[in-house]
Design a protein around this motif. Sequence first.
Motif, PDB file in Angstrom:
ATOM      1  N   ASP A   9       1.506  -6.662   0.133  1.00  0.00           N
ATOM      2  CA  ASP A   9       2.136  -5.409  -0.297  1.00  0.00           C
ATOM      3  C   ASP A   9       3.632  -5.637  -0.424  1.00  0.00           C
ATOM      4  O   ASP A   9       4.161  -6.682  -0.026  1.00  0.00           O
ATOM      5  CB  ASP A   9       1.864  -4.293   0.718  1.00  0.00           C
ATOM      6  N   CYS A 196      -1.246  -6.490  -6.160  1.00  0.00           N
ATOM      7  CA  CYS A 196      -1.547  -7.558  -5.204  1.00  0.00           C
ATOM      8  C   CYS A 196      -3.017  -7.947  -5.295  1.00  0.00           C
ATOM      9  O   CYS A 196      -3.880  -7.090  -5.495  1.00  0.00           O
ATOM     10  CB  CYS A 196      -1.224  -7.105  -3.786  1.00  0.00           C
ATOM     11  N   SER A 203      -6.134  -2.263  -4.091  1.00  0.00           N
ATOM     12  CA  SER A 203      -4.677  -2.342  -4.036  1.00  0.00           C
ATOM     13  C   SER A 203      -4.090  -1.382  -5.066  1.00  0.00           C
ATOM     14  O   SER A 203      -4.733  -1.071  -6.076  1.00  0.00           O
ATOM     15  CB  SER A 203      -4.239  -3.781  -4.337  1.00  0.00           C
ATOM     16  N   THR A 207       2.279  -2.993  -7.638  1.00  0.00           N
ATOM     17  CA  THR A 207       3.260  -3.195  -6.584  1.00  0.00           C
ATOM     18  C   THR A 207       4.575  -3.642  -7.198  1.00  0.00           C
ATOM     19  O   THR A 207       5.647  -3.410  -6.646  1.00  0.00           O
ATOM     20  CB  THR A 207       2.749  -4.260  -5.593  1.00  0.00           C
TER      21      THR A 207
END
Length: 348
Positions: A9, A196, A203, A207
């Motif tokens: 993350d 990710c 996810s 990100t």
Amino acid sequence: MAPVIRVEDIAHVRFAAPDLAAMADFLADFGLTAFRHGDRLYARGMNGAPFLHATEAGPPRFIGLGLRAASVDDLARLAAAEGAAIEPLDAPGGGKVVRLTDPDGNLVEVVAGQHWDAATAIAPEPPVNSAADFNRARQAVRTTPGPSHVFRLGHCVLNVGDFRTSEAWYKARFGFITSDEIEAARGVSMGAFMRCDRGDVPSDHHTLFLAQLPSGKGFNHAAFEVLGLNDLMLGHDHLLVRQRTPAWGVGRHILGSQIFDYWKDPWGHELEHWTDGDRFTAADGSNRATVQDLLAVQWGTPHPMFTGRLAPGPKTVGTIMALSVRLRRLFRRAPKSPSLGQAAGKYQ
């Protein structure tokens, strides 16, 4: 080729600002808990992470971002591959860090082994009644005015000098997967939303978003997840009352699907509140999308670029972006002319 590691993350973003007290006031209005540690200002959310936002004293600028590795062993693999050191992280939560510099000069701190506190208990959003489902009966909805409650940092968006160069750098080291690659014109990619790779664990849709824009390289924005729609709207009203500077919102994006609300800190750095975003696993693959998909909304406030009396249409914006990408490719391929000194040296 397999990446060096696969990060879990985003961890934090770092800035400099000339007035740490003014930054602390803004972050409190934004819904973060600001505190001093040494000579820096930090801010945390409700998820237990030691910090999400860091500011040091100095001329206003974006410094870089942090990514969270799965383990200190992963840091060792990354350090060995990069010829970098593993250092103690002198920040709240401690831990270890490997510091790298991306192709555009941004600091990238890859962290592991930090101490986290227990997440703050969160009351669920009230049930929602719709024509199809009556989930709330004999219960009224009442909200309390005040800032949003930031839970976690979700993503960072960087304007890059060359999309393909930056994409390759981040993917090779950290294992990012493209969720949506953005084409300014057919065959001319100018950016990508990247998530990710956590295998079967869902996810966030992105990100990291890398965008090659005509404005050139630099920080675009960082985005913080809040507790829900009511919390986001309460924060919107609070920031208006506090006379903070709005940037864009409220609306729902197409790519990523999140409900968004963008604001600017006192020095113009853009921070986003978001909720209800998409999550995907590694098996969900990658897609291509257009500039219109990137900038349009499913509902809500149009992008500021499209709101003026002489505002361009999405197709025009895409054409300009594609031209910018093509021109940069052309100049990058063109042989460099020798400098005056080099030219003189050739004939001596």
